[in-house]
Design a protein around this motif. Structure first.
Motif, PDB file in Angstrom:
ATOM      1  N   ALA A 184      -3.081   9.998  64.502  1.00 35.56           N
ATOM      2  CA  ALA A 184      -3.824  11.191  64.921  1.00 35.56           C
ATOM      3  C   ALA A 184      -4.084  11.172  66.423  1.00 35.56           C
ATOM      4  N   LEU A 185      -4.373   9.989  66.978  1.00 40.65           N
ATOM      5  CA  LEU A 185      -4.618   9.877  68.411  1.00 40.65           C
ATOM      6  C   LEU A 185      -3.356  10.203  69.203  1.00 40.65           C
ATOM      7  N   VAL A 186      -2.222   9.609  68.809  1.00 45.08           N
ATOM      8  CA  VAL A 186      -0.962   9.899  69.505  1.00 45.08           C
ATOM      9  C   VAL A 186      -0.622  11.378  69.384  1.00 45.08           C
ATOM     10  N   ASP A 187      -0.889  11.954  68.225  1.00 43.48           N
ATOM     11  CA  ASP A 187      -0.647  13.382  68.002  1.00 43.48           C
ATOM     12  C   ASP A 187      -1.507  14.221  68.940  1.00 43.48           C
ATOM     13  N   ASP A 188      -2.782  13.868  69.066  1.00 40.82           N
ATOM     14  CA  ASP A 188      -3.682  14.602  69.952  1.00 40.82           C
ATOM     15  C   ASP A 188      -3.256  14.474  71.410  1.00 40.82           C
ATOM     16  N   ILE A 189      -2.842  13.274  71.807  1.00 41.01           N
ATOM     17  CA  ILE A 189      -2.369  13.061  73.176  1.00 41.01           C
ATOM     18  C   ILE A 189      -1.146  13.926  73.452  1.00 41.01           C
ATOM     19  N   SER A 190      -0.212  13.962  72.507  1.00 37.32           N
ATOM     20  CA  SER A 190       0.998  14.773  72.663  1.00 37.32           C
ATOM     21  C   SER A 190       0.647  16.256  72.763  1.00 37.32           C
TER      22      SER A 190
ATOM     23  N   PRO B 298      10.156  10.904  59.901  1.00 40.30           N
ATOM     24  CA  PRO B 298      11.103  11.189  60.980  1.00 40.30           C
ATOM     25  C   PRO B 298      10.571  12.042  62.123  1.00 40.30           C
ATOM     26  N   PHE B 299       9.258  12.238  62.223  1.00 43.25           N
ATOM     27  CA  PHE B 299       8.708  13.082  63.270  1.00 43.25           C
ATOM     28  C   PHE B 299       7.663  12.308  64.064  1.00 43.25           C
ATOM     29  N   TRP B 300       7.505  12.666  65.335  1.00 43.54           N
ATOM     30  CA  TRP B 300       6.521  11.949  66.150  1.00 43.54           C
ATOM     31  C   TRP B 300       5.150  12.614  66.122  1.00 43.54           C
ATOM     32  N   ARG B 301       5.040  13.740  65.389  1.00 41.80           N
ATOM     33  CA  ARG B 301       3.735  14.348  65.151  1.00 41.80           C
ATOM     34  C   ARG B 301       3.465  14.347  63.652  1.00 41.80           C
ATOM     35  N   THR B 302       2.205  14.375  63.297  1.00 39.12           N
ATOM     36  CA  THR B 302       1.860  14.417  61.875  1.00 39.12           C
ATOM     37  C   THR B 302       1.464  15.810  61.423  1.00 39.12           C
ATOM     38  N   ARG B 303       1.105  16.700  62.350  1.00 39.41           N
ATOM     39  CA  ARG B 303       0.710  18.069  61.999  1.00 39.41           C
ATOM     40  C   ARG B 303       1.446  19.032  62.918  1.00 39.41           C
TER      41      ARG B 303
ATOM     42  N   LEU C 175     -11.088  14.451  74.266  1.00 39.74           N
ATOM     43  CA  LEU C 175     -10.044  13.645  73.627  1.00 39.74           C
ATOM     44  C   LEU C 175     -10.167  12.184  74.044  1.00 39.74           C
ATOM     45  N   VAL C 176     -10.348  11.954  75.348  1.00 36.96           N
ATOM     46  CA  VAL C 176     -10.427  10.586  75.870  1.00 36.96           C
ATOM     47  C   VAL C 176     -11.658   9.870  75.319  1.00 36.96           C
ATOM     48  N   ALA C 177     -12.769  10.580  75.179  1.00 41.93           N
ATOM     49  CA  ALA C 177     -13.981   9.971  74.630  1.00 41.93           C
ATOM     50  C   ALA C 177     -13.737   9.479  73.204  1.00 41.93           C
ATOM     51  N   GLY C 178     -13.063  10.293  72.392  1.00 39.68           N
ATOM     52  CA  GLY C 178     -12.740   9.871  71.035  1.00 39.68           C
ATOM     53  C   GLY C 178     -11.710   8.762  71.011  1.00 39.68           C
ATOM     54  N   ALA C 179     -10.772   8.798  71.966  1.00 39.37           N
ATOM     55  CA  ALA C 179      -9.734   7.771  72.038  1.00 39.37           C
ATOM     56  C   ALA C 179     -10.322   6.400  72.333  1.00 39.37           C
TER      57      ALA C 179
ATOM     58  N   HIS D 147       1.037  19.265  57.269  1.00 44.43           N
ATOM     59  CA  HIS D 147      -0.292  18.742  57.565  1.00 44.43           C
ATOM     60  C   HIS D 147      -0.304  17.218  57.689  1.00 44.43           C
ATOM     61  N   GLY D 148       0.664  16.538  57.067  1.00 43.12           N
ATOM     62  CA  GLY D 148       0.685  15.081  57.156  1.00 43.12           C
ATOM     63  C   GLY D 148       1.752  14.483  56.258  1.00 43.12           C
ATOM     64  N   PHE D 149       1.847  13.156  56.315  1.00 40.04           N
ATOM     65  CA  PHE D 149       2.823  12.411  55.519  1.00 40.04           C
ATOM     66  C   PHE D 149       2.130  11.239  54.846  1.00 40.04           C
ATOM     67  N   GLU D 150       2.647  10.843  53.705  1.00 35.55           N
ATOM     68  CA  GLU D 150       2.125   9.670  53.020  1.00 35.55           C
ATOM     69  C   GLU D 150       2.834   8.420  53.537  1.00 35.55           C
ATOM     70  N   GLY D 151       2.112   7.305  53.527  1.00 31.65           N
ATOM     71  CA  GLY D 151       2.697   6.049  53.971  1.00 31.65           C
ATOM     72  C   GLY D 151       2.464   5.822  55.454  1.00 31.65           C
ATOM     73  N   SER D 152       3.126   4.805  56.021  1.00 29.95           N
ATOM     74  CA  SER D 152       2.971   4.455  57.431  1.00 29.95           C
ATOM     75  C   SER D 152       3.463   5.590  58.311  1.00 29.95           C
TER      76      SER D 152
END
Length: 398
Positions: free
Chosen positions: A123-129, A14-19, A95-99, A4-9
């Protein structure tokens, strides 16, 4: 299990998605090596455990578990493919409206010296991907519809999207894809230092105004340096996305391989979106026209990389000679309203070493069908290139 996510920056994990659903053994090894905190969705993970248990109880064993997972994947992909294009465009538009709000807030944070909201950007990069996975064409088409007044912010979203798409096409690793998405979002942050009256001027800029606009890469890096947690690659793209392959760009006049690959990618994505967008001083160009112009600007871009960019969006300029996976040469034709299909004229067989009857086809883009693999300079073609109308009616699929 479901991550579901990671702590920190967000760029430190090591992944390009958070979820995402963790199914790849290689990803499991990356997770074990990661020293930060990991947030697991136990509910969604439990669903997988129940499925695996049911599979074991049926006597199918490990092979059946794999088949179950593959079936779920195939079923999901089939549902995605069946989704109507209008529905995908509506999803992309939301998505674009929120971005727009996310990028505006991020630019304000940078301008005011505040740290970038890492999780919000992640979260935005994740949604775009995710949208690129569902229907890349829908997202790219929606991003072309930005208004003149939204340009600076949504241009950043578009460049982020194109950078992620190109990086994935080039099979870059997860960390590079993630960081290039961030770089795309921040590449034009220096324009916050340029007066709106100059950025939105409907006519030609004066020499003084043009010189002012050309300070935005260095102004952007100065702003980004205030956040020590930002990766150097983001600053590199911000600083050098206006350099040119022949050394005539700015701010440093770098030439050829002295321009980093991320900066070369940024230059291509930046110009393509600028040409295909409505601006205060011009109307949007059609994608094929934009790519044709970019291809004709000798010395402006890394030509091999520009061709890979074309492959990543499955669009090519009319008149380009390309090599196909089937061992044939073809001339690109205008694709009319089929923005996601490549239309071309077959005229030469590399396998047989001879000209073939000119045939107009439209590449279907389906798995196992023919595809464009490279470009050929006109002077290197062994036979005369057909001198025909580049805009004939469409006929067949290949």
């Amino acid at each position: 299990m479901f991550i579901h996510g990671f702590e920190g920056s967000w760029w430190e994990h090591p992944f390009w998605r958070t979820r995402f659903l963790l199914t790849d053994p290689d990803d499991l090894q990356k997770l074990r090596a990661f020293r930060g905190g990991v947030i697991v969705d136990l509910g969604r993970s439990q669903e997988l455990i129940c499925e695996a248990t049911a599979s074991e109880e049926s006597g199918a064993g490990a092979a059946a578990q794999d088949e179950t997972m593959l079936a779920h994947t195939a079923n999901r992909e089939a549902k995605q493919a069946a989704a109507s294009f209008p529905a995908e465009q509506a999803r992309a538009a939301a998505l674009v409206a929120g971005a727009l709000d996310t990028v505006r807030d991020t630019f304000d944070d940078v301008r005011l010296g505040r740290a970038v909201a890492h999780e919000k950007v992640a979260a935005l990069v994740d949604d775009i991907s995710g949208q690129l996975d569902r229907n890349a064409s829908a997202l790219l088409r929606v991003l072309q519809l930005k208004s003149k007044h939204q340009y600076t912010y949504l241009h950043s979203v578009a460049v982020c999207t194109l950078m992620v798409n190109l990086a994935r096409h080039l099979k870059m690793d997860d960390e590079a894809v993630r960081t290039l998405g961030l770089a795309g979002l921040l590449h034009d942050v220096g324009k916050m230092a340029i007066p709106h009256v100059v950025l939105d001027k409907p006519g030609r800029l004066s020499a003084e105004e043009l010189e002012l606009v050309r300070t935005h890469p260095e102004a952007g890096v100065a702003l980004l340096r205030a956040d020590a947690s930002l990766p150097n690659l983001a600053m590199e793209v911000c600083l050098h996305h206006h350099e040119r392959w022949d050394g005539t760009g700015y701010p440093h006049g770098l030439e050829g391989d002295a321009i980093s690959l991320p900066a070369r990618m940024g230059a291509i994505c930046d110009v393509y979106d600028a040409l295909t967008s409505n601006r205060s001083y011009k109307e949007a160009w059609r994608p094929a026209r934009a790519l044709g112009a970019m291809w004709s600007w000798d010395g402006h871009f890394d030509r091999e990389l520009l061709f890979q960019f074309m492959r990543s969006i499955s669009l090519y300029p009319p008149g380009l000679v390309v090599r196909l996976a089937s061992g044939r040469l073809a001339l690109i034709l205008d694709n009319g309203g089929r923005a996601t299909r490549t239309r071309l004229l077959l005229f030469y067989s590399l396998v047989e070493g001879r000209a073939i009857a000119p045939t107009t086809v439209v590449l279907s883009g389906e798995a196992g069908s023919d595809s464009v693999t490279g470009f050929v300079r006109e002077q290197d073609v062994a036979v005369p290139i057909p001198n025909i109308d580049l805009y004939p009616p469409m006929t067949a699929l290949a």
